[in-house]
Scaffold this active site. Structure first.
Site, PDB file in Angstrom:
ATOM      1  N   GLY A 187       0.818  -1.207   0.000  1.00  0.00           N
ATOM      2  CA  GLY A 187       0.000   0.000   0.000  1.00  0.00           C
ATOM      3  C   GLY A 187       0.848   1.250   0.000  1.00  0.00           C
ATOM      4  O   GLY A 187       1.891   1.321   0.660  1.00  0.00           O
ATOM      5  N   THR A 440      -7.363 -12.272   4.195  1.00  0.00           N
ATOM      6  CA  THR A 440      -6.014 -12.727   3.853  1.00  0.00           C
ATOM      7  C   THR A 440      -4.930 -11.690   4.103  1.00  0.00           C
ATOM      8  O   THR A 440      -3.746 -12.035   4.073  1.00  0.00           O
ATOM      9  CB  THR A 440      -5.927 -13.169   2.373  1.00  0.00           C
ATOM     10  OG1 THR A 440      -6.453 -12.149   1.524  1.00  0.00           O
ATOM     11  CG2 THR A 440      -6.704 -14.446   2.161  1.00  0.00           C
ATOM     12  N   GLU A 442      -2.872  -8.876   6.589  1.00  0.00           N
ATOM     13  CA  GLU A 442      -2.485  -8.902   8.008  1.00  0.00           C
ATOM     14  C   GLU A 442      -2.553 -10.328   8.557  1.00  0.00           C
ATOM     15  O   GLU A 442      -2.872 -10.549   9.726  1.00  0.00           O
ATOM     16  CB  GLU A 442      -3.359  -7.957   8.844  1.00  0.00           C
ATOM     17  CG  GLU A 442      -2.963  -6.500   8.747  1.00  0.00           C
ATOM     18  CD  GLU A 442      -1.560  -6.235   9.275  1.00  0.00           C
ATOM     19  OE1 GLU A 442      -1.215  -6.754  10.339  1.00  0.00           O
ATOM     20  OE2 GLU A 442      -0.805  -5.517   8.604  1.00  0.00           O
TER      21      GLU A 442
END
Length: 676
Positions: A187, A440, A442
């Protein structure tokens, strides 16, 4: 369509005061902060039209993130010494509340302040905090959390990216040796990130000696210059369009001989001296690695909270719509029936609503535990290792349960709203797409349940490897099969409940002590069975290959043991939440919701309870009948239960939940009357 449930006379005073009391109980320790954020009516303006193209969506989310930074939204969890509030629990709560606004904004804020900033805070020293955290908070230093690799997602300890110390220059050289070592799905990488906390295998040695590997560490690596241009040696590829969360600029990173100062190593748990000598206060590489990961547990807790928030929003929309939408006339009447009066519709929504309440109480306890443990650590206090392991296990398990629950719940809510639920304007489709990945990221949920199961087996050693490695198989075989871990507090809870209400009929399926004992029996039996299945792995002379085969063959049992344990923890948290409520009518309502949660949980797995002789066929039927009865009894309070989530009207944003459907129904009735 089945016959609707007859109306049930209200048994509770569901005044505004009662709803407020339920909300106060749900809000928990940080209720004042939740109310402070609720007063921000402008959260509705933070939402982006789902039809927005990816580029515009990313730009809009960035602008909203900057707005939050300007208003100090990010400061809660950061140290007071650098301008924060030192309120770790508050940072999780403030993050969670963003789920009601825009999930892309929430996730991007989590990357910036929870993951990137959290890595610096948890793994860096005081000087590094002072240097970088102010820019993290005010967004002048947008960053990334670069842990996951294309070839290594869950197995972080085996990442291939390297940082090799060059003593002649005092620099760390960052390299991506293979395609599978590229940092993937990062991210902030594709558009906005200027720096990344990159997780690497650290190599160093004093001058003249061969470099040695010291395990996984995090290094701050610049990605872009002040002009936004990608720096030499850094390779960035946009991951492209996703199923959801397209306001988050995920990218793939690779590094080719990128040099950074030695001071960019986040060195709280391991440091490299100027001459290349490595030192750490934790001698064992495995223990050091798990200590480092434990310090980063806040991200997992935050994802769990956002999943609960997303489920709450979906149920608010679906229940409100179900109370307004009418379908089919009642026998002997021209009046159409409200769809939430049908048992099938109640079954679709109300057990899930009860589970959201249960997950909220479990999440509240998890946030309190996180806050207390990490606040103590930030203050330099010794944290009991058993308490830290308990936090990590509970965070893993609660995240798995809450995200699976959000996925199932949002889908059920979409179906309950029919075609209206499929319209983008009513938010359910976007909620479903945006939260799907929660299961799915973390931590993959299946892997997280294995972490929970590992903690259930006693003899928890300081030095251990992964569940899927031969080292752990040997550890299990050699050390842990003589005894079983301490039970959860379920048994003590059952005894306390029986002491409080000794006159309850044990045949009454609403007897809370019976519900608790049933779940405790399942947990104990499942865990004992797991130990028996693993016991042959300790036989003398057994080959490593056979040891692994035994362990691998028991993974289904391992996951079931973890799930049984977690169900008990959640029920336990629900009961404590009720105990903390002082309003009698609110307590009575919460008691019924808790009964629905516990009995629907038992009903869901009644095949196991029947197979193992815990209930009879007659009792099994009684459980199903009682779930139906509870749905009918809670039907009049469904709107109050979702209102107690405390989502401000302006934030809901779905026309079907804000009066549009009621107006359509009123117009239809008026039209029918005119024809008559």
């Amino acid at each position: 369509m089945n016959t609707p449930t007859p109306s049930v006379t209200d048994q509770y005073d569901l005044s505004d005061a009662t709803v407020a009391a339920v909300r106060r109980t749900l809000d928990g320790r940080w209720h004042a902060l939740r109310d402070e954020i609720r007063d921000r009516r402008d959260f509705a303006d933070l939402r982006v039209d789902p039809a927005t193209d990816v580029g515009s969506h990313r730009a809009a989310v960035w602008e909203m993130l900057a707005r939050l930074a300007d208003e100090g939204h990010a400061v809660h969890g950061f140290p007071v010494a650098v301008g924060g509030r030192g309120d770790i629990g508050g940072s999780v709560v403030s993050f969670e509340m963003l789920a009601y606004a825009d999930l892309s904004l929430q996730v991007k804020s989590g990357v910036q302040w929870g993951l990137f900033g959290g890595a610096i805070q948890a793994l860096g020293n005081a000087e590094q905090h002072a240097r970088w955290l102010p820019g993290v908070m005010d967004l002048s230093l947008p960053g990334c959390f670069a842990m996951t690799e294309t070839g290594h997602g869950s197995d972080v300890q085996s990442v291939h990216t390297t940082a090799t110390y060059d003593a002649s220059s005092g620099e760390l050289v960052i390299d991506t040796p293979t395609e599978s070592a590229k940092k993937d799905y990062i991210g902030n990488a594709a558009r906005d990130g200027r720096m990344a906390a990159v997780f690497v295998q650290l190599w160093s040695a004093p001058a003249g000696q061969a470099p040695e590997r010291h395990g996984v560490h995090a290094v701050l690596v610049p990605l872009r210059g002040d002009d936004g241009e990608v720096l030499p040696g850094v390779e960035i590829v946009d991951d492209g369009h996703k199923e959801g969360l397209n306001g988050v600029d995920n990218g793939r990173l690779a590094f080719h001989g990128v040099r950074v100062p030695r001071e960019n190593l986040l060195d709280r748990y391991g440091t490299v001296a100027a001459d290349g000598t490595y030192s750490s206060s934790i001698e064992s590489e495995n223990r050091r690695f798990f200590t480092m990961l434990g310090a980063l547990v806040r991200g997992r807790v935050s994802v769990s909270g956002s999943a609960v928030g997303a489920a709450s929003l979906a149920q608010t929309i679906a229940v409100r719509y179900g109370e307004a939408r009418r379908q089919f006339a009642a026998p002997g009447s021209d009046e159409e029936i409200t769809v939430l009066d049908y048992l099938a519709h109640q079954r679709k929504l109300l057990p899930g609503l009860a589970r959201t309440y249960a997950m909220r109480f479990a999440q509240n306890e998890l946030v309190e535990m996180l806050h207390d443990v990490q606040t103590a650590r930030e203050a330099g206090e010794d944290v009991d290792e058993k308490r830290q392991r308990e936090l990590e296990s509970r965070a893993a398990g609660t995240k798995a349960l809450s995200t699976w629950h959000a996925t199932a719940t949002i889908q059920a809510c979409r179906e309950a709203c029919g075609g209206q639920g499929y319209l983008s304007e009513n938010r359910l489709g976007q909620l479903r797409a945006d939260t799907d990945v929660f299961t799915t990221f973390e931590g993959d949920n299946t892997v997280l349940l294995q972490l929970v199961a590992k903690g259930l087996i006693s003899g928890y050693a300081d030095d251990f490897g992964h569940l899927d490695t031969l080292g752990t198989v040997r550890f299990v075989a050699d050390q842990v099969l003589d005894t079983v871990a301490e039970r959860t507090s379920l048994r003590q809870l059952a005894e306390r409940l029986r002491a409080v209400a000794p006159g309850r009929d044990e045949e009454d399926v609403r007897d809370r002590s019976w519900q608790v004992k049933l779940l405790d029996d399942r947990e104990e039996h499942t865990l004992d069975g797991l130990v028996r299945r693993l016991r042959p792995a300790r036989d003398k002379g057994i080959s490593p290959e056979r040891q692994f085969a035994i362990f691998n063959g028991a993974q289904d049992h391992l996951l079931r043991a973890a799930r049984a344990h977690l169900d008990g923890l959640v029920l336990d948290a629900f009961v404590r939440g009720i105990d903390a409520c002082t309003d009698p009518s609110a307590r009575a309502l919460l008691g019924k919701v808790c009964d629905l949660y516990a009995l629907s949980l038992i009903e869901e797995d009644k095949g196991w309870f029947l197979e193992h002789g815990r209930i009879s066929a007659t009792r099994s039927k009684a459980i199903t009948a009682e779930v139906n009865r509870l749905c009918g009894e809670l039907r009049p309070h469904a709107r109050a239960l979702v209102d107690a989530f405390g989502i401000p009207e302006a934030w809901i944003g779905a026309p079907i939940a804000t009066g549009a459907e009621q107006r359509r129904q009123d117009e239809a009735r008026a039209h029918a009357a005119s024809l008559a």
